[in-house]
Design a protein around this motif. Structure first.
Motif, PDB file in Angstrom:
ATOM      1  N   LEU A 183       4.280   2.972   2.492  1.00  0.00           N
ATOM      2  CA  LEU A 183       5.583   4.044   2.561  1.00  0.00           C
ATOM      3  C   LEU A 183       6.196   4.049   1.147  1.00  0.00           C
ATOM      4  CD1 LEU A 183       6.773   4.254   6.141  1.00  0.00           C
ATOM      5  CD2 LEU A 183       5.626   6.049   4.892  1.00  0.00           C
ATOM      6  N   PHE A 184       6.490   2.759   0.683  1.00  0.00           N
ATOM      7  CA  PHE A 184       7.210   2.519  -0.573  1.00  0.00           C
ATOM      8  C   PHE A 184       6.515   3.346  -1.440  1.00  0.00           C
ATOM      9  CE2 PHE A 184       9.174  -1.457   1.723  1.00  0.00           C
ATOM     10  CZ  PHE A 184      10.247  -0.585   2.078  1.00  0.00           C
ATOM     11  N   LEU A 210       4.383   5.407  -1.579  1.00  0.00           N
ATOM     12  CA  LEU A 210       4.659   6.896  -1.536  1.00  0.00           C
ATOM     13  C   LEU A 210       5.790   7.599  -1.943  1.00  0.00           C
ATOM     14  CD1 LEU A 210       2.601   9.099  -0.142  1.00  0.00           C
ATOM     15  CD2 LEU A 210       4.111   9.045   1.854  1.00  0.00           C
ATOM     16  N   ALA A 211       6.847   6.738  -1.593  1.00  0.00           N
ATOM     17  CA  ALA A 211       8.065   7.058  -2.002  1.00  0.00           C
ATOM     18  C   ALA A 211       8.267   7.008  -3.644  1.00  0.00           C
ATOM     19  CB  ALA A 211       9.228   6.239  -1.425  1.00  0.00           C
ATOM     20  N   SER A 232       6.667   9.657  -5.452  1.00  0.00           N
ATOM     21  CA  SER A 232       7.649  11.099  -5.563  1.00  0.00           C
ATOM     22  C   SER A 232       8.618  10.850  -6.544  1.00  0.00           C
ATOM     23  CB  SER A 232       8.011  11.205  -4.037  1.00  0.00           C
ATOM     24  OG  SER A 232       7.172  10.717  -2.950  1.00  0.00           O
ATOM     25  N   PHE A 244      -2.746   9.039  -5.629  1.00  0.00           N
ATOM     26  CA  PHE A 244      -1.844   9.405  -4.521  1.00  0.00           C
ATOM     27  C   PHE A 244      -2.764   9.838  -3.379  1.00  0.00           C
ATOM     28  CE2 PHE A 244       0.535  12.648  -2.344  1.00  0.00           C
ATOM     29  CZ  PHE A 244       1.703  12.162  -2.185  1.00  0.00           C
TER      30      PHE A 244
END
Lengths: 546, 387
Positions: free
Chosen positions: A48-49, A51-52, A55, A103
């Motif tokens: 999740l980190f 992914l953040a 972005s 990604f």
């Protein structure tokens, strides 16, 4: 993903400890290890980190699919950190983060991790939900625990308790020592909601994939009075999905009858509206308005109002009459207060044969001011509305203006030596240019409207997925697992009723709920006729924390 | 058309509310000096302290009322929902922060000592709003949709609750540090019952830390809570927030004077936090407050992102295009989701999870300020237009 389950439902048993020879894991073991590692919550957190972080990069580095122009400037080194850095960013696909392999890898890993977490949880949940509430033992050891006394016999007391616990899943059990008990529980929505929430992401993925595979998006600009047909070739920027082909276009024709734009007093656009007619096989099917936030939907294609601009009709013909070399509306784009654009008048013909002179390439360079005034010899722009338009036309003619090259006409450099005349025209006016050989006319000023035409399947799937995300999210955060037990024990004339409970989450909320249940139960046990003459029994006072 | 008189009234009321909040904030902090804190961690104010506290509450309520009138008047003046640009949105966030602070934090949870910090957050929001001031005016056509009521308001509500959550998280980290250091220096006298959720290892299934609260009355801690202040550096507390605020202001607005003011205010706030440590609720309770607020705001944020996608579909013809603002709202969502997950993961709950929440909050601030002001995308309509 794996919320910590109560220990007995946890999937991975702790590895046995003790002195062991170092094992060299084989390929199967390695895979198993990787799978177990991927399934861990801490791995999901790291993903999740990642992914953040990806972005965040995409926010600060311009993205090619979003603003390609800025990316070009960065690559050229005229903007951003410089060309050398741009090469590094390019190598890392930072200009197209969401289309990059890494990604995709993060997303794939997240979904794998999610899958690894969810399946054991589905199984555990199905087991837990099917299992009836378990009888409790040693109730007086629980943190929430009360003894109430009643004159009702145990069976009646438990009947009363069942009505109090109406909203709980419950069952009556004979406890080991022969004492009757109600075991009740609530709050499976916490895990159920969480499962719905996480499962909805697969649906979200499906919706996105459908949209990307079978969808289409195209941009088109069209002048008033002109039309376009929904076919592969007409769109300026077409983004077809992988499985979208020419046959999927509907082939209907959209004609722009009229375009209107209104402005606020500060000249920001207030609203812009296109009146369009849809034609099928030459027959008018529907006439309607398309405006911002109000797209037109026709046969599964959505037509959005996107842009607008000025479209002067320009005619170029040989001086003294004759057939027009050029007669069309030129779509101008905004450049500050001006509207600029170019038109290809003649592609030229270097060897027409029959001994005739070669025909040069001819192009027009146009700049329009919608509402101009000359004050003290200077050009003033009064408003963006075409109240008093002025069209500056520059005519170029030369053997090679570059009109035959594939690049767009707007990016060509016309040599100054090929400039054969300039004129400032008002609507209805004309001017003879190129030593009186050609006449440029400006009969009228129209506008053009820009549409986005798209077909986006999978939207309903996405909508359902979005709703499921919310429907699952709310109980997964607010609901909580709790168990209550009511035990009735005959004690001479009276019955001792033990109420005990335990919550797995949200202890504060449960303390309140427990106090409420206790009060309701006490009232219910008192029965319709309260025991007035009953000796006062001190109920053990417990501090209820709020 | 904008109603000039009403717009002017709205601006005046905004300024009065702004000053009222500052005075209320000072009162809330001043009250601490008249508050005693016992060994068990229970605070009690002297008569003067109680009066100051009442004045603070009264001023905060009055400021809130004036602010509300200002907010509504702005909407009436512009003849639309009053969240069409960054000034209005900041004002709305500040309004909601104070409202949530008074109703939830002070009244429901009874953590009155936190109000000073929430008022400070509101004042900072309003200051940023003033720096981004725009006259009451109409919206560009793309914003002219009923979705602005749904999407933008959910984002505003969620952001303001995230701000409250951040205040609780930051104070939790401070308080937890104090408690741990006191515990470490206290040696044997310490039993571990006052330390925050981070230290807690669940021994039985029902003793899980999500709702865990250290029970002040049962806590066996010989050291006075005042010692928690002694173990924290009085230099770092003003320095760190001061530098961060000054740099942020410098980066966003390039105004050195404003940066110095923001830095000083943040430094004062840092000092206030340092001073307030003994009076704060136990770390575990702050952690719980942070979790409850963030868990409340998260579904609203999720809803806001979804309605944003629906609106984008209607206006721009695609539901998601990785426009910088969309990307920003996405990573904010991911980070808050990570916080909620971290909170239920072994080895992450407590301090680590709190740091995730801090990072998520910075992501939120980037999404609001940096993306709006510096990054060109579909959401930037000529300056600080849309939020």
């Amino acid at each position: 993903m794996t919320e910590t389950l109560p220990p007995r439902e946890r999937v991975d048993p702790p590895a046995p400890r003790g002195p062991r020879l170092p094992d060299i894991p084989g390929p199967v073991e390695t895979l198993g290890l990787a799978w177990r590692r991927l399934r861990k919550m801490s791995t999901a957190l790291v993903l999740l980190f990642a992914l953040a972080l990806a972005s965040v990069v995409a926010t600060f580095v311009p993205q090619e699919p979003v603003i390609a122009r800025t990316v070009e400037l960065w690559r050229a080194g005229t903007a951003g950190p410089g060309a050398a850095w741009a090469r590094v960013l390019d190598a890392l696909s930072f200009f197209d983060v969401f289309g990059s392999w890494w990604f995709l890898a993060i997303t794939a890993a997240l979904f794998t991790s999610l899958t690894g977490c969810l399946f054991p949880r589905y199984r555990a949940f199905a087991r837990v939900v099917r299992r009836p509430p378990a009888p409790g033992r040693g109730l007086d050891r629980l943190a929430h625990h009360e003894v109430l006394r009643t004159a009702l016999p145990p069976t009646a007391a438990l009947d009363a308790a069942e009505t109090v616990l109406g909203r709980y899943r419950r069952r009556r059990v004979e406890a080991v020592d022969g004492v009757a008990q109600i075991a009740a529980e609530r709050g499976h929505w916490r895990e159920g909601g969480s499962l719905i929430f996480h499962t909805a992401f697969y649906l979200l993925l499906v919706g996105i994939v459908i949209g990307h595979s079978f969808g289409f998006t195209g941009q088109i600009n069209v002048a008033e009075g002109s039309d376009f047909a929904d076919t592969t070739v007409v769109y300026d920027q077409a983004k077809p999905g992988r499985f979208w082909d020419a046959g999927d276009h509907r082939g209907f024709v959209v004609r722009l009858d009229d375009f209107d734009v209104s402005y606020h007093p500060d000249f920001t656009p207030k609203d812009f509206v296109s009146t369009v007619t849809i034609l099928e096989d030459g027959q008018e099917v529907r006439t309607t308005q398309v405006r911002v936030n109000h797209p037109l939907v026709y046969r599964g294609m959505k037509i959005f109002q996107a842009r607008f601009g000025m479209a002067p009709r320009v005619v170029v013909r040989p001086a003294g009459g004759g057939d027009a070399l050029f007669d069309d509306r030129v779509l101008l784009t905004q450049d500050g207060p001006f509207w600029v654009g170019r038109a290809k008048v003649s592609a030229g013909n270097p060897s027409p044969g029959d001994g005739r002179d070669p025909v040069p390439q001819i192009a027009l360079d146009l700049a329009l001011v919608p509402d101009a005034a000359i004050v003290d010899g200077e050009l003033r722009i009064n408003s963006p509305e075409p109240r008093n338009p002025r069209l500056a036309a520059s005519l170029y003619a030369g053997q090679d203006l570059g009109l035959g090259r594939p690049e767009p006409i707007s990016s060509l450099e016309f040599p100054q030596s090929d400039l054969v005349g300039q004129a400032m025209l008002t609507p209805g006016g004309s001017a003879d240019l190129a030593n009186g050989l050609l006449t440029v006319e400006f009969p009228e000023l129209d506008q053009w409207s820009g549409f986005q035409v798209s077909h986006a399947p999978g939207r309903r799937v996405l909508l359902v997925a979005g709703m499921l995300v919310l429907v699952g999210l709310i109980p997964s955060l607010y609901s909580y697992r709790r168990r209550l037990w009511v035990e009735a024990r005959r004690d001479g004339e009276r019955t001792d009723v033990v109420l005990a409970g335990v919550a797995l989450q949200r202890q504060t909320a449960f303390a309140d709920e427990f106090a409420e249940v206790r009060d309701t139960l006490e009232a219910a046990l008192a029965g319709p006729a309260p025991l007035r003459h009953a000796p006062a029994v001190p109920t053990p006072q417990k501090e209820t924390r709020r | 058309m904008p109603n000039e008189t009403l717009a002017q009234t709205s601006n005046t009321l905004f300024n009065i509310a702004f000053v009222t909040y500052i005075v209320a904030m000072v009162a809330y902090f001043f009250r601490l000096a008249f508050t005693r804190v016992s060994v068990a961690g229970v605070t009690s104010s002297t008569v003067t302290g109680t009066r100051i506290g009442l004045v603070g509450t009264a001023l905060a309520v009055a400021g809130l009322a004036l602010h509300l009138v200002s907010f509504v008047a702005r909407g009436v003046a512009a003849d639309r929902m009053p969240w069409g640009n960054m000034y209005e949105y900041s004002s709305g966030m500040a309004l909601l922060v104070v409202a949530v602070g008074l109703v939830v934090v002070q009244r429901r949870f009874g953590y009155g000592h936190l109000m000073g910090f929430l008022l400070a957050a509101a004042v900072l929001m309003m200051t940023s709003g003033l720096l981004l001031f725009a006259e009451a005016g109409p919206l560009v056509p793309a914003l002219n949709s009923y979705w602005i009521r749904i999407h933008t308001s959910s984002m505003m509500v969620a952001s303001s609750i995230f701000i409250v959550g951040f205040a609780a998280t930051a104070l939790y980290l401070v308080k937890d540090t104090g408690e741990r250091r006191v515990a470490a220096s206290g040696g044997d006298s310490y039993t571990g019952s006052t330390v925050g959720a981070a230290r807690l290892t669940p021994v039985e299934p029902d003793a899980r830390p999500e709702g865990y609260e250290a029970d002040g009355a049962l806590a066996v801690s010989v050291a006075s809570p005042l010692a928690q202040r002694e173990v924290l550096s009085p230099v770092l507390f003003p320095l760190v927030p001061g530098v961060i605020a000054a740099l942020f202001t410098l980066l966003v607005w390039r105004a050195p004077v404003a940066a110095i003011i923001a830095g000083s205010v943040a430094a004062l706030l840092g000092t206030a936090a340092w001073y307030a440590v003994p009076y704060l609720p136990p770390a575990a309770k702050l952690d719980n407050l942070a979790y409850r607020t963030i868990a409340f705001a998260f579904p609203i944020w999720t809803f806001g992102v979804m309605t944003g996608a629906i609106w984008a579909e209607e206006t721009w013809g695609r539901y998601w295009g990785w426009d910088p603002k969309e990307t920003g709202s996405f990573f904010t969502w991911v980070l808050y989701a990570a916080y909620l997950h971290a909170r239920s993961t072994h080895g992450w709950r407590g301090r680590k999870a709190a740091w995730v929440a801090v990072v998520a909050f910075f992501a939120l601030m980037i999404t609001f300020y940096v993306v709006n002001l510096f990054i060109v995308g579909l959401h930037s309509y000529a300056g600080p237009g849309l939020v």
